[in-house]
Write an enzyme that holds these catalytic residues in place. Structure first.
Site, mmCIF file in Angstrom:
data_model
loop_
_atom_site.group_PDB
_atom_site.id
_atom_site.type_symbol
_atom_site.label_atom_id
_atom_site.label_comp_id
_atom_site.label_asym_id
_atom_site.label_seq_id
_atom_site.Cartn_x
_atom_site.Cartn_y
_atom_site.Cartn_z
ATOM 1 N N PHE A 130 0.832 -1.303 -0.075
ATOM 2 C CA PHE A 130 0.138 0.043 -0.002
ATOM 3 C C PHE A 130 1.047 1.218 -0.159
ATOM 4 C CE2 PHE A 130 -3.101 3.054 1.760
ATOM 5 C CZ PHE A 130 -3.938 2.890 0.781
ATOM 6 N N ASP A 199 1.838 -5.048 8.335
ATOM 7 C CA ASP A 199 0.782 -4.371 8.274
ATOM 8 C C ASP A 199 -0.532 -5.156 8.376
ATOM 9 O OD1 ASP A 199 -1.412 -2.767 7.518
ATOM 10 O OD2 ASP A 199 -0.204 -1.715 6.407
ATOM 11 N N TYR A 224 -10.690 0.541 10.584
ATOM 12 C CA TYR A 224 -12.229 0.906 9.767
ATOM 13 C C TYR A 224 -12.572 0.299 8.495
ATOM 14 C CZ TYR A 224 -8.687 3.246 6.933
ATOM 15 O OH TYR A 224 -7.754 3.668 6.149
ATOM 16 N N LYS A 225 -11.875 -0.901 8.583
ATOM 17 C CA LYS A 225 -12.037 -2.062 7.523
ATOM 18 C C LYS A 225 -12.876 -3.298 8.181
ATOM 19 C CE LYS A 225 -7.667 -1.123 4.966
ATOM 20 N NZ LYS A 225 -8.368 -0.090 3.743
ATOM 21 N N ARG A 385 -12.199 -4.909 -6.932
ATOM 22 C CA ARG A 385 -12.134 -5.508 -5.899
ATOM 23 C C ARG A 385 -13.423 -5.737 -5.181
ATOM 24 N NH1 ARG A 385 -7.892 -2.920 -1.761
ATOM 25 N NH2 ARG A 385 -9.850 -1.635 -1.577
#
Length: 426
Positions: A130, A199, A224-225, A385
């Protein structure tokens, strides 16, 4: 054998985790397959945040730091997250953002490496990691006189050499959904004397993780995922007990002090993971995150992360099979690994042309995934995705999503001008 929609409804009726969906506020007419970007709102969050605002803040005022336990929120919520990622109580805290926590732990890891192996000058990471991880690593490499070297999952073993100080990887790749074997890769890194920073943004709450069993060195992750903490939710940070007290992290704010309320002018780091705190806890955001984490802990009586993982693999297997069968007339290679041990909880489809418009047409039909741009090469194509959060995604949702995708592609409706106007967030 081809599964019908009726077959999928039967799978849902037999699903032992089906009742967990009732924890969430899901809009009518929306088939939400984007929990890998932003989790769904738990029904408990609005009430809890209102309680914090109206009662704890409104009535308790500053007293609530003590009476409502605000001051211990980073540790309390951290211990709950720890149950999902193999951290012992007191080893993980919730604080700040993923980027800021990465800066903390990567700085600490580089300080450790410089003390123990000053000859090592390389931070190794994956080319498709990322971007924020790579940007933070670029900054710290410059500060520490090191070099950031980028590799691929296939080339990792060859590039993990004696000059590597820190290996920094995202456990589940945000683009492809490919998952590393954390224990095996960590052992490889340790065999050449390198430290690991993981991560867990696309892992925590999505796949089983055991940081201590893997002997990982440092980890950070997102709230938040899959943890359903809300947009911009606080992140978390973990350091193995063997490292936690060796060095300060560079953001030596007052909450990381051993005794914050002595108001000493000289910094003295707290013991253990609490030294990775920095500023005042974000009480409203952490309270919302706690509700999100609780939705995952509600799965513990049903088998916990192992049960969620089993359903996730069923969902992603079904989606892959349906896409290959029902969208076969269109070029949509599955980028996500077929092997279960290498797959996270998402499926990414390569869409070399018009991927953004295809996704926008899908969203207009109520099927929400997301689009990630590539670099125009075969190695990094544009991607559609789809995230499969087993707490609330049903088998019928998978069938219906592929039906919508096939319709969008067969009809060519993605060509409409309204689907080809790019918004700021894709």
């Amino acid at each position: 054998m081809t599964l019908t929609r009726q077959d999928c409804l039967a799978l849902d009726a037999a699903d032992p985790l089906a009742a967990l969906r009732e924890q969430f506020q899901l809009p009518d007419g929306v088939n939400y397959l984007d929990g890998n970007s932003l989790g769904v709102l738990p029904r408990s969050t609005g009430h809890r945040v209102a309680e914090v605002i109206q009662k704890e803040w409104g009535e308790g005022l500053i007293r609530s730091w003590n009476t409502a336990g605000w001051i211990t929120l980073p540790q309390r919520v951290g211990d709950k997250v720890g149950r999902l990622v193999g951290a012992q109580p007191g080893e993980l805290v919730v604080a700040d953002s993923t980027s800021i926590n990465l800066y903390k732990v990567l700085s600490a890891a580089l300080s450790l490496a410089r003390a123990d192996h000053p000859e090592r000058k390389v931070i190794l990471s994956e080319r498709s990691n990322f971007p924020t991880d790579l940007y933070i690593a670029q900054s710290l490499a410059a500060q520490h006189g090191m070099t950031l070297k980028l590799t691929t999952a296939e080339q990792l073993s060859q590039d993990l050499t004696a000059d590597v100080a820190v290996l920094m990887l995202t456990h589940v790749n945000y683009r492809s959904g490919r998952m590393f074997d954390m224990a095996a890769v960590t052992a490889q890194a340790h065999a050449v004397g390198a430290l690991t920073v993981w991560d867990l943004a696309h892992s925590a709450g999505a796949v089983p993780v055991d940081l201590n069993a893997a002997q990982a060195d440092f980890a950070i992750g997102c709230g938040y995922k899959y943890l359903n903490g809300g947009p911009g939710a606080p992140a978390f940070v973990w350091a193995h007990a063997r490292h936690a007290d060796r060095f300060w992290q560079p953001l030596s704010g007052w909450m990381g002090h051993a005794h914050p309320f002595t108001f000493d002018t000289q910094y003295a780091p707290a013991q253990g993971i609490s030294r990775y705190l920095c500023g005042t806890p974000a009480v409203l955001a952490m309270s919302a995150l706690e509700c999100g984490v609780d939705t995952l802990l509600a799965a513990e009586p049903h088998g916990g992360m192992a049960a969620l993982r089993a359903k996730s693999l069923q969902l992603t297997d079904l989606f892959i099979a349906q896409v290959r069968e029902r969208c076969a007339a269109h070029s949509l290679p599955v980028v996500t690994p077929a092997t279960h041990g290498e797959r996270g909880s998402q499926v990414s489809l390569a869409c070399p042309r018009n991927g953004y418009a295809v996704m926008q047409a899908l969203i207009a039909r109520g099927v929400i995934g997301d689009f990630r741009a590539g670099d125009g090469t075969a190695a990094e194509p544009d991607l559609l995705r789809f995230g499969f959060t087993p707490l609330y995604v049903r088998f019928e949702d998978v069938f219906d999503a592929v039906t919508a995708l096939a319709t969008v592609l067969d009809s060519g409706e993605w060509r409409e001008a309204r689907f080809n106007q790019k918004a700021a967030v894709t």
